[in-house]
Design a protein around this motif. Structure first.
Motif, PDB file in Angstrom:
ATOM      1  N   LEU A 290      37.656  43.510  38.863  1.00  5.43           N
ATOM      2  CA  LEU A 290      37.086  44.094  40.074  1.00  5.43           C
ATOM      3  C   LEU A 290      36.952  43.004  41.133  1.00  5.43           C
ATOM      4  O   LEU A 290      35.960  42.280  41.182  1.00  5.43           O
ATOM      5  CB  LEU A 290      35.720  44.711  39.774  1.00  5.43           C
ATOM      6  N   ASP A 291      37.969  42.899  41.968  1.00  5.30           N
ATOM      7  CA  ASP A 291      37.993  41.899  43.040  1.00  5.30           C
ATOM      8  C   ASP A 291      37.978  42.643  44.372  1.00  5.30           C
ATOM      9  O   ASP A 291      39.003  43.162  44.827  1.00  5.30           O
ATOM     10  CB  ASP A 291      39.247  41.029  42.913  1.00  5.30           C
TER      11      ASP A 291
ATOM     12  N   GLY B 245      43.525  47.247  34.370  1.00  6.82           N
ATOM     13  CA  GLY B 245      43.413  47.925  35.653  1.00  6.82           C
ATOM     14  C   GLY B 245      42.836  47.013  36.720  1.00  6.82           C
ATOM     15  O   GLY B 245      41.804  46.362  36.500  1.00  6.82           O
ATOM     16  N   ILE B 246      43.513  46.963  37.873  1.00 11.16           N
ATOM     17  CA  ILE B 246      43.035  46.137  38.993  1.00 11.16           C
ATOM     18  C   ILE B 246      43.048  47.004  40.252  1.00 11.16           C
ATOM     19  O   ILE B 246      44.082  47.164  40.907  1.00 11.16           O
ATOM     20  CB  ILE B 246      43.932  44.893  39.185  1.00 11.16           C
TER      21      ILE B 246
ATOM     22  N   VAL C 184      35.282  43.315  31.500  1.00 13.31           N
ATOM     23  CA  VAL C 184      35.286  43.455  32.958  1.00 13.31           C
ATOM     24  C   VAL C 184      35.037  42.097  33.601  1.00 13.31           C
ATOM     25  O   VAL C 184      34.171  41.339  33.149  1.00 13.31           O
ATOM     26  CB  VAL C 184      34.171  44.419  33.431  1.00 13.31           C
ATOM     27  N   VAL C 185      35.809  41.795  34.619  1.00 12.99           N
ATOM     28  CA  VAL C 185      35.563  40.610  35.449  1.00 12.99           C
ATOM     29  C   VAL C 185      35.289  41.110  36.864  1.00 12.99           C
ATOM     30  O   VAL C 185      36.038  41.939  37.385  1.00 12.99           O
ATOM     31  CB  VAL C 185      36.777  39.659  35.447  1.00 12.99           C
ATOM     32  N   PHE C 186      34.227  40.628  37.471  1.00  6.13           N
ATOM     33  CA  PHE C 186      33.851  41.072  38.822  1.00  6.13           C
ATOM     34  C   PHE C 186      33.677  39.870  39.737  1.00  6.13           C
ATOM     35  O   PHE C 186      33.157  38.837  39.330  1.00  6.13           O
ATOM     36  CB  PHE C 186      32.538  41.858  38.770  1.00  6.13           C
ATOM     37  N   GLY C 187      34.088  40.036  40.989  1.00  9.22           N
ATOM     38  CA  GLY C 187      33.811  39.011  42.000  1.00  9.22           C
ATOM     39  C   GLY C 187      34.996  38.766  42.915  1.00  9.22           C
ATOM     40  O   GLY C 187      36.155  38.894  42.512  1.00  9.22           O
ATOM     41  N   ARG C 188      34.703  38.391  44.139  1.00 12.76           N
ATOM     42  CA  ARG C 188      35.765  38.118  45.108  1.00 12.76           C
ATOM     43  C   ARG C 188      36.576  36.904  44.644  1.00 12.76           C
ATOM     44  O   ARG C 188      36.022  35.860  44.327  1.00 12.76           O
ATOM     45  CB  ARG C 188      35.185  37.887  46.508  1.00 12.76           C
ATOM     46  N   GLY C 189      37.875  37.094  44.601  1.00  8.65           N
ATOM     47  CA  GLY C 189      38.756  36.032  44.146  1.00  8.65           C
ATOM     48  C   GLY C 189      39.043  36.065  42.661  1.00  8.65           C
ATOM     49  O   GLY C 189      39.831  35.261  42.155  1.00  8.65           O
TER      50      GLY C 189
END
Length: 353
Positions: A169-170, A131-132, A5-10
């Motif tokens: 998760l953007d 999944g995005i 999982v990658v999370f963060g705005r941008g």
């Protein structure tokens, strides 16, 4: 569970470096399944790292995803690619994410998608899939199911091969969601929490995630002090935690009834859950009370009388579909659920809508 999982705005900008090591060959493309609301949205589409024979499939989400739609996409991919794709990337809301999961499964499993509606019927691992989410609430980004309308029922492909291999998760991708859709999909998350936390399948794992998600929902939908960015990030995490909660328990009455609404009337999942939940004080008194407070605070007017013109055959079809979802009723009402909810009582509930 989702392994990466990658999370963060941008963080959507990291897609290229995430996918690069997963490319199998020049002839094994990445297939992007994207909500067609983004078709002319250069802000998003210009950042998709296309190379070689990669291609984008824009998908309409006017209707709930269907098993026949999955089969058509799979056939198109098989006929137009030289090798099995390197991966399927779903970019959109719950419908698109469910399609992406289902397509990735059906590329490695024989037969039709309808053959796999149920629990643990998938025999072979899916191809790599990412999944995005571009809207928060469904929990599709984390769940082990892909909910589809088949020839005879609305039911998920529930398996250990269904969850995404990677999720990004953007919350910036959710910034333009229309208010009503934001509410309906956010309430899908809220209802996940209520049904999980009040269910007989509840355990410490699901309870922990459910409580975190519920508190976030209260903050998002009842607190006046959040900025838009804070609200977007918190709802994205509420969706994740809510999805994790039901992954280790189950949903309940609202979901069972809304599945039937979707099958017979084509009512989309989020708003269908809201229409049903509004009438479920008998089963979730505190949850419905809080839901009505959230609805009033955001000035949401739910459709009325959607079942007014249905025939007896339509009602019979809905009650049959809903009552066949045994795990949902067992979670909501216990082992003796058939003594509590009868076809007659279920029909009376539908007639209120």
């Amino acid at each position: 569970m989702v392994s990466k999982v990658v999370f963060g705005r941008g963080s959507f900008n990291q897609l290229s470096e995430i996918l690069a090591p997963k490319r199998l060959s020049m002839n094994a493309p990445f297939i992007y399944i994207i909500d067609d609301v983004f078709k002319n949205n250069q802000w998003l589409t210009s950042r998709i790292p296309l190379a070689y024979d990669d291609k984008i499939l824009f998908i309409s989400t006017e209707e709930e995803p269907k098993t026949s739609q999955v089969d058509a996409i799979v056939e198109d991919i098989i006929l137009t690619t030289k090798e099995l794709p390197s991966g399927i990337i779903g970019i959109g809301g719950g419908s698109v994410l469910d399609l992406a999961k289902a397509v990735s499964i059906m590329l490695t499993n024989e037969g039709e998608a309808k053959d796999y509606q149920g629990w643990d019927l998938v025999k072979h691992p899916a191809i790599y899939h990412v999944g995005i989410p571009t809207i928060s609430g469904t929990g599709a980004e984390v769940s082990r199911t892909t909910v589809l309308i088949g020839p005879e029922k609305k039911l998920g492909i529930n398996s250990d091969f269904t969850p995404f291999d990677q999720v990004i998760l953007d919350s910036e991708l959710t910034k333009d969601v229309p208010k009503n859709q934001w509410f309906y999909t956010g309430m899908d998350c809220y209802i996940h929490c209520i049904e999980s936390l009040k269910g007989t399948y509840l355990n410490t794992f699901s309870e922990t995630y459910g409580n975190m998600s519920l508190e976030l929902c209260k903050e998002i939908f009842l607190d006046n002090n959040l900025t838009a960015e804070e609200s977007e990030e918190k709802l994205m995490m509420a969706s994740w935690h809510g999805g994790m909660s039901i992954a280790y328990s189950q949903v309940g009455v609202a979901h069972a009834m809304s599945y039937a609404l979707a099958y017979v009337l084509g009512v989309k999942h989020g708003i269908g859950n809201c229409i049903v939940f509004d009438h479920l004080e008998e089963f979730y008194p505190e949850g419905v009370k809080l839901f009505k407070a959230m609805k009033e605070k955001h000035n949401i007017m739910l459709p009325q009388g959607i079942c007014a013109d249905l025939s007896d055959a339509d009602f019979d079809k809905m009650t049959t579909i809903a009552l066949n979802l045994v795990p949902l009723w067992e979670n909501a009402l216990g082992k003796n659920w058939k003594q509590i909810i009868t076809p007659k009582k279920l029909k009376e509930l539908y007639q209120k809508m």
